[in-house]
Design a protein around this motif. Structure first.
Motif, PDB file in Angstrom:
ATOM      1  N   THR A  33      -7.619  -0.506   8.212  1.00  0.00           N
ATOM      2  CA  THR A  33      -8.500  -1.591   7.791  1.00  0.00           C
ATOM      3  C   THR A  33      -8.102  -2.955   8.349  1.00  0.00           C
ATOM      4  O   THR A  33      -8.953  -3.715   8.800  1.00  0.00           O
ATOM      5  CB  THR A  33      -8.530  -1.643   6.246  1.00  0.00           C
ATOM      6  N   PHE A  34      -6.801  -3.266   8.340  1.00  0.00           N
ATOM      7  CA  PHE A  34      -6.388  -4.617   8.748  1.00  0.00           C
ATOM      8  C   PHE A  34      -5.467  -4.626   9.962  1.00  0.00           C
ATOM      9  O   PHE A  34      -5.136  -5.695  10.480  1.00  0.00           O
ATOM     10  CB  PHE A  34      -5.675  -5.335   7.592  1.00  0.00           C
ATOM     11  N   CYS A  37       0.839  -1.207   0.000  1.00  0.00           N
ATOM     12  CA  CYS A  37       0.000   0.000   0.000  1.00  0.00           C
ATOM     13  C   CYS A  37       0.868   1.249   0.000  1.00  0.00           C
ATOM     14  O   CYS A  37       0.678   2.165  -0.811  1.00  0.00           O
ATOM     15  CB  CYS A  37      -0.888   0.014   1.239  1.00  0.00           C
TER      16      CYS A  37
HETATM   17 FE1  SF4 Z   1      -3.532  -0.411   2.949  1.00  0.00          FE
HETATM   18 FE2  SF4 Z   1      -4.323  -0.572   5.481  1.00  0.00          FE
HETATM   19 FE3  SF4 Z   1      -3.800   1.810   4.388  1.00  0.00          FE
HETATM   20 FE4  SF4 Z   1      -5.980   0.405   3.649  1.00  0.00          FE
HETATM   21  S1  SF4 Z   1      -5.557   1.279   5.690  1.00  0.00           S
HETATM   22  S2  SF4 Z   1      -4.529   1.495   2.276  1.00  0.00           S
HETATM   23  S3  SF4 Z   1      -5.196  -1.697   3.748  1.00  0.00           S
HETATM   24  S4  SF4 Z   1      -2.309   0.165   4.762  1.00  0.00           S
END
Ligand code: SF4
Length: 290
Positions: free
Chosen positions: A205-206, A54
């Motif tokens: 998110t994760f 990412c």
């Molecule tokens: Fe990637 Fe997590 Fe950022 Fe979403 S929140 S873009 S999954 S690093």
């Protein structure tokens, strides 16, 4: 502080970031725009290399020359660019998995060569792009979709890792302190050698955003407020041991003893051989019997 010639918008590309809303990487790219504005180099004099992940999308969100390269291989590519074009300002960025797992073997060698590069690691303690597997900096016990009973492994400590290998400029920041992060990146770019900046950049998110955000808000302490002497490597190592427990921001270590960069040493060696009139054929003779 802007030098007045370029503004942050001059380093911002037309690509819209596709990170999840709230991702810490939004703050990191803003800090990079600010740092580049303060440096004032034109975008065509900047090369920005990343790996995969990412955070490795980040060169595309700038107007610098960008190379979103191969997983874990950003540092070798960046070193090649710097050697071929020492006049370029070379930035490298990626995530903790890219830097400490897949690319973990490259980092010690980039450190010992000491090319004039600035390496920004967005450390979110998870593989976000592939939907939340354990990364090398995931804390022990972390449960993810692919590790439902929790991690059994101790995390890599990025600060101890680079200090242990002899890094001469080591800092840590967070997008929760945008001005401080921009200032660290600017200082890293101005530093005449390999500069490492670890950024606590939460994956909303994760990851474990609640723990990370709580740490950002409640437990963030600047190293300056602790009276840390950034010329003291042992003191830096002592503080670095608290990685994962406390969030220290600022400059852990900066070595200002003259040492020179690898690219300077290469130019000096070339001049030395040229002065001795060592021809390419003579150099080859040493390796290839004729
Ligand atoms: Fe990637 Fe997590 Fe950022 Fe979403 S929140 S873009 S999954 S690093």
């Amino acid at each position: 502080m802007s030098c007045g010639v370029y503004q942050a918008k001059d380093y911002k590309s037309e690509l819209k970031p596709i990170w999840c809303p709230g991702c810490g990487d939004f703050g990191v790219v803003q800090a990079i725009y600010r740092a580049l504005t303060a440096i004032g180099r034109p975008p065509h004099e900047i090369a920005f290399v990343s790996g995969i992940g990412c955070s490795s999308r980040i060169p595309g969100y700038t107007t610098a020359y960008g190379f979103n390269s191969v997983h874990g291989r950003a540092l070798p590519i960046a070193q090649g660019i710097k050697l071929a074009h020492p006049e370029l300002l070379v930035l490298v960025a990626g995530g903790d998995g890219d830097g400490f797992s897949i690319g973990g073997g490259h980092l010690p060698h980039a450190i010992r060569r000491n090319l004039n590069l600035t390496y920004v690691v967005m450390d979110n303690q998870i593989y976000g792009l592939t939907k939340g597997q354990l990364s090398p900096t995931s804390p022990r016990g972390l449960k993810t979709a692919s590790s439902v009973f929790g991690s059994l492994e101790a995390p890599v400590n990025p600060l101890m890792y680079v200090l242990g290998y002899g890094a001469r400029f080591v800092a840590q920041g967070t997008p929760a302190d945008m001005a401080g992060l921009a200032s660290l990146i600017e200082e890293g770019i101005r530093y005449p050698g390999f500069a490492f900046i670890n950024v606590q950049s939460p994956c909303i998110t994760f990851g474990q955003p609640e723990a990370q955000l709580k740490a950002h808000k409640a437990e963030m302490k600047s190293l300056a407020s602790l009276g840390h002497d950034s010329s003291d490597r042992i003191a830096a190592l002592t503080l670095a041991q608290d990685y994962g427990e406390k969030l220290y921001t600022g400059l852990f270590y900066r070595d200002d003893t003259p040492g020179g960069t690898y690219e300077e040493a290469v130019v000096a060696r070339q001049a030395e051989l040229a002065a001795k009139a060592v021809s390419r054929e003579r150099i080859l003779d040493a390796f290839v019997p004729r």
